[in-house]
Design an enzyme around this catalytic site. Structure first.
Site, mmCIF file in Angstrom:
data_model
loop_
_atom_site.group_PDB
_atom_site.id
_atom_site.type_symbol
_atom_site.label_atom_id
_atom_site.label_comp_id
_atom_site.label_asym_id
_atom_site.label_seq_id
_atom_site.Cartn_x
_atom_site.Cartn_y
_atom_site.Cartn_z
ATOM 1 N N LYS A 2 0.243 -0.640 -0.228
ATOM 2 C CA LYS A 2 0.411 0.133 -0.301
ATOM 3 C C LYS A 2 0.774 1.289 -0.252
ATOM 4 O O LYS A 2 -0.018 2.054 -0.669
ATOM 5 C CB LYS A 2 -0.842 0.270 1.303
ATOM 6 C CG LYS A 2 -1.903 -1.070 1.056
ATOM 7 C CD LYS A 2 -2.870 -1.165 0.543
ATOM 8 C CE LYS A 2 -4.586 -2.224 0.712
ATOM 9 N NZ LYS A 2 -3.979 -3.300 1.113
HETATM 10 C C1 LIG Z 1 -3.988 -4.355 0.632
HETATM 11 C C2 LIG Z 1 -3.744 -6.120 0.283
HETATM 12 C C3 LIG Z 1 -3.368 -6.572 -0.700
HETATM 13 C C4 LIG Z 1 -4.706 -6.756 -1.538
HETATM 14 O O1 LIG Z 1 -4.639 -5.929 -2.455
HETATM 15 P P1 LIG Z 1 -6.079 -4.750 -2.973
HETATM 16 O O2 LIG Z 1 -5.784 -3.571 -4.259
HETATM 17 O O3 LIG Z 1 -6.830 -4.881 -1.585
HETATM 18 O O4 LIG Z 1 -6.633 -6.368 -4.357
HETATM 19 C C5 LIG Z 1 -3.012 -8.108 -0.196
HETATM 20 N N1 LIG Z 1 -1.909 -8.101 0.208
HETATM 21 C C6 LIG Z 1 -1.743 -7.095 1.059
HETATM 22 C C7 LIG Z 1 -0.248 -7.457 1.581
HETATM 23 C C8 LIG Z 1 -1.537 -6.058 1.123
HETATM 24 O O5 LIG Z 1 -2.180 -5.813 2.079
#
Ligand SMILES: *Cc1c(COP(=O)(O)O)cnc(C)c1O
Length: 497
Positions: A114
């Site tokens: 993120k």
């Molecule tokens: C948010 C997240 C995901 C999923 O990503 P999306 O964009 O919501 O599909 C997968 N792994 C981790 C560690 C995340 O923080």
């Protein structure tokens, strides 16, 4: 380039407006009216650039009311070596085997992918407020299943003209994640645990966003709502960059030839990360099949198998909590691309009223041309962590394990010619209380002990931001939770502060 709503209507806004506003007035998500092109000549040019330069170049195609110079300034601050101290830049590619490479997106300040978007997003928002001449300050409201919350808090704390409020569910967020959020510094931040799961929290936030009374309450105090969730285009656009960047790196290292197709596997929850890959592909980046990897909450796997998206099902909390989701918001954007606004509006109405929808056969066939759905249960996740370490000496977190397991399912079933890039979304140390038992078969009560023991076992150094958590002051008590129906009151209280 202008942005329109996935649910139709005549709202048509600039990129800066789309970022400031977050969500379309009719409840739809903003999508670019047309897509830019990324040509082979441009890819060749990008190979010689740093990550921030690549980011500025790619983002300038989508965010046309920012200059490339502005974007470069943002990117250089966001993806600096100080914030992403790993070797090989902000998004390095690790070669696992002949067939599989791993794109490591966890070298940022909160140790999950993120950060790739949420470090630059505050700059995009500040720029957007200036450009659009919006009066008042942004009040960011975010629901998180763990990683978004901390990444948003880290990106936005003490940013002028912004307040940020994060709701997280008490079920399904790890101790380290809770500690990361409850120790957040900054005068403009608020963190609220909610007694429920992620969908309760996300639904609550969505309701507040569109509640006229809540909007009026904020306006009277000089605020307007904005979102940091991946429904905001300002979150999505920076995610397109790392697919382009990885492709360039793989050409530079001789792993790929220019124009050669690359398959991608993405551990998926809200469908934002994998949707960015889809956009990159539609713009001309030579990507092949996109493996949509789900954990035991396999709603997307079932959707891609049957054409029916049905959230009326059991919800599981798993060891990959950032993917414990029953409403994958960004799927709406894909539906818009392949079925159009009228159909998408219908699907979403049906989802709201009855919790499910079914797409026509041709829409499903379109989706399946680009996406391959697979899922991985808890035992398989643990087994994949262990076997990946045994086979390659490479330590992965449970989310990445889901991606890798599903990649192997795909390779086994479809026997693709293409090489595959698996996206690694979190540091293994962020989820050490599951990684350590997966490696050793032993359980330890304390999460920090799991970090220490895993480090001792593997020799892989834990990232500094996680080690430092132990000595930080808790500012937001994780035990003082609210009920989902009390979320609006929390918002009002913070707005009154
Ligand atoms: C948010 C997240 C995901 C999923 O990503 P999306 O964009 O919501 O599909 C997968 N792994 C981790 C560690 C995340 O923080």
């Amino acid at each position: 380039m202008m942005y329109i709503s996935t649910r139709g209507g005549d709202e048509r806004v600039s990129s800066a407006q789309a970022i400031a506003q977050g969500i379309a007035k009719n409840g739809g998500l903003f999508v670019p009216e047309e897509l830019p092109e990324i040509s082979e000549a441009e890819i060749t040019e990008l190979i010689g650039m740093s990550y921030p330069e690549r980011a500025a170049y790619v983002l300038s195609k989508f965010l046309t009311d920012y200059t490339e110079q502005e974007l470069l300034g943002y990117a250089e601050r966001s993806y600096s070596a100080e914030r992403f101290p790993g070797e090989g830049g902000a998004a390095p590619v690790h070669t696992l085997s002949d067939k599989i490479s791993v794109l490591e997106l966890f070298h940022g300040p909160t140790c999950a992918f993120k950060d790739m978007a949420l470090q630059i997003m505050p700059h995009l928002l500040s720029g957007a407020l200036e450009k659009t001449g919006v009066k008042g300050d942004a009040f960011i409201l975010t629901a998180t299943s763990g990683d978004t919350g901390k990444a948003a808090l880290d990106g936005y704390h003490d940013v002028p003209r912004v307040r940020i409020m994060v709701f997280y569910p008490v079920y399904g967020v790890s101790r380290v994640q809770k500690l990361q959020m409850s120790t957040q510094e900054g005068e403009n931040v608020m963190v609220c645990p909610v007694k429920g799961n992620f969908d309760d929290t996300q639904t609550g936030v969505k309701r507040i966003f569109t509640d006229p009374e809540a909007n009026k309450y904020l306006a009277e105090r000089g605020y307007f709502f904005s979102s940091a969730n991946s429904i905001n285009w300002g979150r999505l656009a920076p995610q397109i960059v790392y697919y382009v960047s990885a492709y360039c790196d793989m050409i530079a290292s001789g792993r790929l030839k220019l124009g050669e197709q690359l398959d991608v596997s993405v551990p998926t929850g809200n469908f934002g990360d994998i949707f960015a890959a889809y956009i990159a592909k539609r713009c001309g980046l030579p990507l092949g099949r996109l493996v949509c990897a789900s954990n035991k909450n396999r709603i997307l796997t079932d959707f891609l198998a049957t054409g029916t998206y049905d959230r009326n099902r059991d919800f599981y909390t798993t060891m990959s909590p950032s993917m414990d989701i029953l409403i994958s918001s960004n799927l709406e954007r894909l539906l818009w691309f392949i079925a159009g606004a009228d159909a998408t509006r219908g699907f979403m109405e049906s989802l709201t009223s009855g919790g499910s929808y079914t797409v026509p056969a041709d829409t499903l066939a379109d989706a399946r041309r680009d996406f391959y759905g697979a899922s991985c249960n808890e035992e398989q996740t643990a087994e994949c962590i262990r076997s990946t370490y045994e086979k390659y000496g490479y330590l992965i977190d449970p989310h990445t394990a889901v991606g890798l397991y599903c990649a192997e399912t795909y390779i086994g079933e479809e026997k693709p010619q293409n090489k595959l890039l698996c996206v690694s979304t979190a540091s293994p140390y962020k989820f050490a209380s599951n990684v350590y038992p997966a490696l050793t078969g032993k359980k330890l009560d304390d999460e920090f002990e799991c970090i220490d023991e895993t480090a001792r076992l593997t020799g892989v150094t834990p990232p500094a931001p996680l080690s430092e958590l132990r000595s930080k002051t808790v500012r937001f008590d994780p035990d003082k939770y609210s009920m989902p129906e009390e979320m609006l009151d929390c918002v009002k209280r913070f707005a009154d502060k």
